[in-house]
Design an enzyme around this catalytic site. Structure first.
Site, PDB file in Angstrom:
ATOM      1  N   GLY A  83      -0.999   8.614  10.450  1.00  0.00           N
ATOM      2  CA  GLY A  83       0.187   9.367  10.839  1.00  0.00           C
ATOM      3  C   GLY A  83       1.298   8.492  11.406  1.00  0.00           C
ATOM      4  N   ARG A 105     -22.922 -12.937   6.073  1.00  0.00           N
ATOM      5  CA  ARG A 105     -24.247 -12.646   5.502  1.00  0.00           C
ATOM      6  C   ARG A 105     -25.193 -11.962   6.481  1.00  0.00           C
ATOM      7  NH1 ARG A 105     -24.066 -18.699   3.653  1.00  0.00           N
ATOM      8  NH2 ARG A 105     -23.197 -18.647   5.753  1.00  0.00           N
ATOM      9  N   ALA A 129      -7.939   3.319   3.346  1.00  0.00           N
ATOM     10  CA  ALA A 129      -7.078   3.891   2.317  1.00  0.00           C
ATOM     11  C   ALA A 129      -6.849   5.375   2.586  1.00  0.00           C
ATOM     12  CB  ALA A 129      -7.731   3.720   0.948  1.00  0.00           C
ATOM     13  N   GLY A 130      -5.714   5.863   2.134  1.00  0.00           N
ATOM     14  CA  GLY A 130      -5.426   7.295   2.175  1.00  0.00           C
ATOM     15  C   GLY A 130      -4.658   7.589   0.903  1.00  0.00           C
ATOM     16  N   HIS A 131      -5.318   8.201  -0.069  1.00  0.00           N
ATOM     17  CA  HIS A 131      -4.704   8.428  -1.377  1.00  0.00           C
ATOM     18  C   HIS A 131      -4.437   9.922  -1.559  1.00  0.00           C
ATOM     19  CE1 HIS A 131      -6.483   4.418  -3.089  1.00  0.00           C
ATOM     20  NE2 HIS A 131      -5.743   4.249  -2.012  1.00  0.00           N
ATOM     21  N   THR A 132      -3.162  10.254  -1.689  1.00  0.00           N
ATOM     22  CA  THR A 132      -2.752  11.660  -1.739  1.00  0.00           C
ATOM     23  C   THR A 132      -2.649  12.160  -3.172  1.00  0.00           C
ATOM     24  OG1 THR A 132      -1.398  11.090   0.159  1.00  0.00           O
ATOM     25  CG2 THR A 132      -1.051  13.279  -0.791  1.00  0.00           C
ATOM     26  N   LYS A 148      -0.862   5.393  -5.514  1.00  0.00           N
ATOM     27  CA  LYS A 148      -1.990   5.102  -6.421  1.00  0.00           C
ATOM     28  C   LYS A 148      -2.793   6.367  -6.723  1.00  0.00           C
ATOM     29  CE  LYS A 148      -3.322   2.085  -3.354  1.00  0.00           C
ATOM     30  NZ  LYS A 148      -2.119   1.941  -2.507  1.00  0.00           N
ATOM     31  N   GLY A 149      -3.076   7.138  -5.659  1.00  0.00           N
ATOM     32  CA  GLY A 149      -3.889   8.344  -5.824  1.00  0.00           C
ATOM     33  C   GLY A 149      -3.288   9.276  -6.855  1.00  0.00           C
ATOM     34  N   LYS A 150      -1.997   9.512  -6.746  1.00  0.00           N
ATOM     35  CA  LYS A 150      -1.332  10.418  -7.680  1.00  0.00           C
ATOM     36  C   LYS A 150      -1.493   9.930  -9.123  1.00  0.00           C
ATOM     37  CE  LYS A 150       2.906  11.726  -9.732  1.00  0.00           C
ATOM     38  NZ  LYS A 150       4.190  12.362  -9.778  1.00  0.00           N
ATOM     39  N   SER A 167       7.791   8.173 -11.499  1.00  0.00           N
ATOM     40  CA  SER A 167       7.333   9.371 -10.813  1.00  0.00           C
ATOM     41  C   SER A 167       8.497   9.945 -10.032  1.00  0.00           C
ATOM     42  CB  SER A 167       6.172   8.983  -9.885  1.00  0.00           C
ATOM     43  OG  SER A 167       5.838  10.060  -9.050  1.00  0.00           O
ATOM     44  N   GLN A 186      -4.988  -0.251  -0.888  1.00  0.00           N
ATOM     45  CA  GLN A 186      -4.013  -1.126  -0.233  1.00  0.00           C
ATOM     46  C   GLN A 186      -3.032  -1.690  -1.271  1.00  0.00           C
ATOM     47  OE1 GLN A 186      -7.646  -1.773   0.801  1.00  0.00           O
ATOM     48  NE2 GLN A 186      -7.086   0.005   1.972  1.00  0.00           N
ATOM     49  N   GLY A 196       0.819  -1.213   0.000  1.00  0.00           N
ATOM     50  CA  GLY A 196       0.000   0.000   0.000  1.00  0.00           C
ATOM     51  C   GLY A 196       0.851   1.259   0.000  1.00  0.00           C
ATOM     52  N   ASP A 197       0.186   2.405  -0.147  1.00  0.00           N
ATOM     53  CA  ASP A 197       0.837   3.723  -0.138  1.00  0.00           C
ATOM     54  C   ASP A 197       1.902   3.867  -1.214  1.00  0.00           C
ATOM     55  OD1 ASP A 197      -0.724   4.343   2.064  1.00  0.00           O
ATOM     56  OD2 ASP A 197       0.788   3.641   3.484  1.00  0.00           O
TER      57      ASP A 197
HETATM   58  P1  GDP Z   1      -1.555   5.678  -2.102  1.00  0.00           P
HETATM   59  O1  GDP Z   1      -2.244   5.207  -0.880  1.00  0.00           O
HETATM   60  O2  GDP Z   1      -1.003   4.549  -2.909  1.00  0.00           O
HETATM   61  O3  GDP Z   1      -2.376   6.613  -2.934  1.00  0.00           O
HETATM   62  O4  GDP Z   1      -0.284   6.514  -1.605  1.00  0.00           O
HETATM   63  P2  GDP Z   1      -0.234   7.564  -0.368  1.00  0.00           P
HETATM   64  O5  GDP Z   1      -0.880   8.824  -0.794  1.00  0.00           O
HETATM   65  O6  GDP Z   1      -0.701   6.947   0.890  1.00  0.00           O
HETATM   66  O7  GDP Z   1       1.320   7.723  -0.183  1.00  0.00           O
HETATM   67  C1  GDP Z   1       2.134   8.169  -1.207  1.00  0.00           C
HETATM   68  C2  GDP Z   1       2.889   9.425  -0.706  1.00  0.00           C
HETATM   69  O8  GDP Z   1       3.963   9.706  -1.569  1.00  0.00           O
HETATM   70  C3  GDP Z   1       2.033  10.667  -0.724  1.00  0.00           C
HETATM   71  O9  GDP Z   1       2.446  11.517   0.312  1.00  0.00           O
HETATM   72  C4  GDP Z   1       2.335  11.283  -2.081  1.00  0.00           C
HETATM   73  O10 GDP Z   1       2.127  12.685  -2.115  1.00  0.00           O
HETATM   74  C5  GDP Z   1       3.782  10.953  -2.216  1.00  0.00           C
HETATM   75  N1  GDP Z   1       4.283  10.712  -3.583  1.00  0.00           N
HETATM   76  C6  GDP Z   1       3.658  10.137  -4.633  1.00  0.00           C
HETATM   77  N2  GDP Z   1       4.514  10.004  -5.659  1.00  0.00           N
HETATM   78  C7  GDP Z   1       5.691  10.501  -5.261  1.00  0.00           C
HETATM   79  C8  GDP Z   1       6.973  10.622  -5.856  1.00  0.00           C
HETATM   80  O11 GDP Z   1       7.225  10.218  -6.987  1.00  0.00           O
HETATM   81  N3  GDP Z   1       7.960  11.182  -5.095  1.00  0.00           N
HETATM   82  C9  GDP Z   1       7.757  11.634  -3.827  1.00  0.00           C
HETATM   83  N4  GDP Z   1       8.778  12.157  -3.160  1.00  0.00           N
HETATM   84  N5  GDP Z   1       6.566  11.521  -3.222  1.00  0.00           N
HETATM   85  C10 GDP Z   1       5.553  10.960  -3.929  1.00  0.00           C
HETATM   86  P1  IMO Z   2      -3.750   2.650   0.760  1.00  0.00           P
HETATM   87  O1  IMO Z   2      -4.940   2.447  -0.147  1.00  0.00           O
HETATM   88  C1  IMO Z   2      -1.055   0.985   3.731  1.00  0.00           C
HETATM   89  C2  IMO Z   2      -2.751  -1.918   6.532  1.00  0.00           C
HETATM   90  C3  IMO Z   2      -2.862  -1.521   7.990  1.00  0.00           C
HETATM   91  C4  IMO Z   2      -2.743  -2.875   8.654  1.00  0.00           C
HETATM   92  C5  IMO Z   2      -3.473  -3.788   7.694  1.00  0.00           C
HETATM   93  C6  IMO Z   2      -4.925  -4.055   8.075  1.00  0.00           C
HETATM   94  O2  IMO Z   2      -3.618   4.061   1.230  1.00  0.00           O
HETATM   95  O3  IMO Z   2      -2.528   2.111   0.134  1.00  0.00           O
HETATM   96  P2  IMO Z   2      -7.141  -2.629   8.041  1.00  0.00           P
HETATM   97  O4  IMO Z   2      -7.488  -1.340   8.705  1.00  0.00           O
HETATM   98  O5  IMO Z   2      -7.311  -2.620   6.559  1.00  0.00           O
HETATM   99  O6  IMO Z   2      -7.846  -3.793   8.660  1.00  0.00           O
HETATM  100  O7  IMO Z   2      -5.584  -2.841   8.352  1.00  0.00           O
HETATM  101  O8  IMO Z   2      -3.434  -3.156   6.438  1.00  0.00           O
HETATM  102  N1  IMO Z   2      -3.395  -0.996   5.577  1.00  0.00           N
HETATM  103  C7  IMO Z   2      -2.728  -0.163   4.781  1.00  0.00           C
HETATM  104  N2  IMO Z   2      -1.411   0.099   4.680  1.00  0.00           N
HETATM  105  N3  IMO Z   2      -1.917   1.591   2.897  1.00  0.00           N
HETATM  106  C8  IMO Z   2      -3.240   1.327   2.957  1.00  0.00           C
HETATM  107  O9  IMO Z   2      -4.125   1.808   2.068  1.00  0.00           O
HETATM  108  C9  IMO Z   2      -3.701   0.445   3.960  1.00  0.00           C
HETATM  109  N4  IMO Z   2      -4.917  -0.020   4.312  1.00  0.00           N
HETATM  110  C10 IMO Z   2      -4.706  -0.899   5.298  1.00  0.00           C
HETATM  111  O10 IMO Z   2      -1.834  -0.645   8.356  1.00  0.00           O
HETATM  112  O11 IMO Z   2      -1.383  -3.275   8.662  1.00  0.00           O
HETATM  113 MG    MG Z   3      -2.173   5.484   1.211  1.00  0.00          MG
END
Ligand code: GDP
Ligand code: IMO
Ligand code: MG
Length: 427
Positions: A303, A146, A42-45, A19-21, A412, A225, A15-16
């Protein structure tokens, strides 16, 4: 008319990945953007024109004002959090009511699901999953059992159904001796959220999506994720509770596998993980700290510190296999811009044996086997095309492509929409 296609964009590690970008960057090429799994875990930036948004349940295609965005049946939704997220977007000038469509089949996260999430985690002691606390596991459990409530349930005799499920949860919490909780304020907001949700286009999104495809429109399925957090293929039990992999696109949107064209797999030029569970490439040294600081690796939702390490080709190969990835997207290579040497994990050492596949019984004793690659030591963040790439960076890309057997089509170089470079390498 030629039928439209679904392209999937999946995080293929923990995860993270960013994807959002990338969804935001890709959106102009599609007619519809749809989330198929997960919820507010999820947290998509998304960063553009000096603004930053973090989306949880709403698809990242929402910033292109002429596109339809869909929350599919495979998702779970918390009405209170949805309301907060949607109102923030509305306040920023994005009108959602017409173009954000929500599946009646998506499941509702109740306040008591979140209490159960905490209760189950507390009961696990040292073996905590480290969930986001958003009630994801208990909501998907109720779906499988269910007994869950779905978005469509808010349209008919909802109070009755809500009271019954809540009572059931309260009984479980009592049995677990987990009674020190108070959801009064949360529940009030949640019920307000339910009212708010009623104002949206709640529909049979699977029928809608298939109609779009028939009309020749293309759909981008936005993953949440990552593959290693998939309920079947991830590092179980340290996973989320949905199918985050490409199979989840079919079940989570109601489209057939033959409608899927590309499967984009997103990964970072290094690795991160948030929450507990095996993470063989984790670094506990200064390098790990540097990756965290330079990459701002702190959870977008909670955080929390993200655990950091070098890129893991064993995990990536596994993900590429189970997802059927056709094209790779490498994120955050700028974080490695100043490293003299970069490592890549090419195998695991397990019980004195070297393996290059992702094992069932992966645990903390697995040791990574690395190869060293020369760093490029160049600030790449302002580069506009691949012609400017340093030789060592191209060598890093070639090494990864050779190991993984899939082309890296996009890299990226920073968090902004503009810092995205398409590679025009031959297929
Ligand atoms: P997601 O959950 O897959 O959408 O990703 P997140 O938003 O949780 O985490 C990605 C982080 O990396 C965010 O803070 C983005 O702003 C940042 N980010 C995305 N692409 C890049 C990159 O190419 N370089 C840097 N330095 N940061 C990036
Ligand atoms: P995005 O979409 C990173 C992780 C949690 C935990 C496990 C289970 O932003 O990439 P949950 O609350 O789903 O039952 O937690 O999965 N987790 C993530 N880690 N990015 C995410 O989403 C996540 N969503 C859940 O930290 O380890
Ligand atoms: Mg995220």
């Amino acid at each position: 008319m030629k039928k439209g296609k679904v392209d999937a964009l999946l995080g293929i590690v923990f995860g993270d990945e960013g994807k959002g970008k990338v969804v935001d960057v890709f959106t102009p090429e599609y007619d519809v953007v749809a989330r198929f799994a997960g919820g507010p875990n999820a947290g998509h930036t998304i960063i553009f024109e000096g603004q930053k948004f973090v989306l949880r349940s709403i698809p990242s295609g929402i910033f292109a004002k002429d596109k339809v965005n869909i929350i599919g049946n495979g998702c779970v939704t918390a009405p209170d959090l949805f309301m907060a997220e949607a109102k923030e977007l509305e306040a920023a000038g994005y009108d959602l009511k017409e173009r954000l469509h929500i599946s009646k089949r998506a499941h509702l996260i109740l306040p008591t699901h979140r209490v159960l999430d905490r209760a189950y985690e507390a009961a696990k002691g040292k073996a905590k999953v480290g969930t986001t606390g958003k009630g994801i596991g208990p909501t998907y459990s109720d779906k499988a059992a269910r007994i869950g409530l779905r978005v469509g349930d808010i349209l008919d005799r909802f109070e009755e159904k809500y009271a019954a499920l809540k009572a059931r949860h309260e009984q479980i919490l009592k049995d677990l001796h987990y009674t020190d909780y108070d959801i009064t304020d949360e529940e009030k907001l949640w019920l307000e959220g339910v009212e708010y949700l009623r104002g949206f286009h709640l529909t049979d999104t699977e029928i809608e999506i298939n109609r779009y495809l028939k009309e020749g429109k293309n759909v981008l399925a936005e993953g949440a994720q990552g593959t290693m957090l998939d309920i079947d293929h991830g590092t179980y039990p340290f996973v989320s509770s949905s199918n985050t992999t490409s199979g989840g696109v079919c079940t989570g949107l109601g489209v057939g596998p033959t409608d899927i064209r590309e499967v984009f797999g997103i990964f970072k030029a290094y690795s991160t993980r948030v929450g507990s569970g095996p993470f063989p490439v984790e670094l506990f040294d200064e390098t790990g700290d540097t990756l965290r600081e330079v990459g701002h690796e702190y959870g977008a939702v909670t955080g929390r510190n993200r655990r950091c390490g070098w890129v893991d080709l064993v995990a990536l190969k596994y993900a590429i296999m189970v997802d059927g990835v056709t094209k790779l997207i490498m994120m955050k290579s700028d974080v490695l811009d100043s490293f003299e040497t970069i490592k890549a994990c090419v195998a695991y050492k397990m019980d004195e044996e070297e393996i290059d596949y992702f094992p069932f019984d992966i645990n903390e004793t697995v040791e990574p086997v690395y190869v060293d690659l020369p760093g490029w030591q160049t600030d790449m963040t302002k580069m506009q095309s691949e012609d400017e790439f340093p030789e060592e960076f191209n060598a890093y890309l070639s090494f990864l492509e050779e190991q993984l057997g899939v082309p890296i089509k996009i890299v990226s170089l920073g968090p902004d929409r503009e810092q995205t470079i398409e590679r025009y390498t031959e297929e």
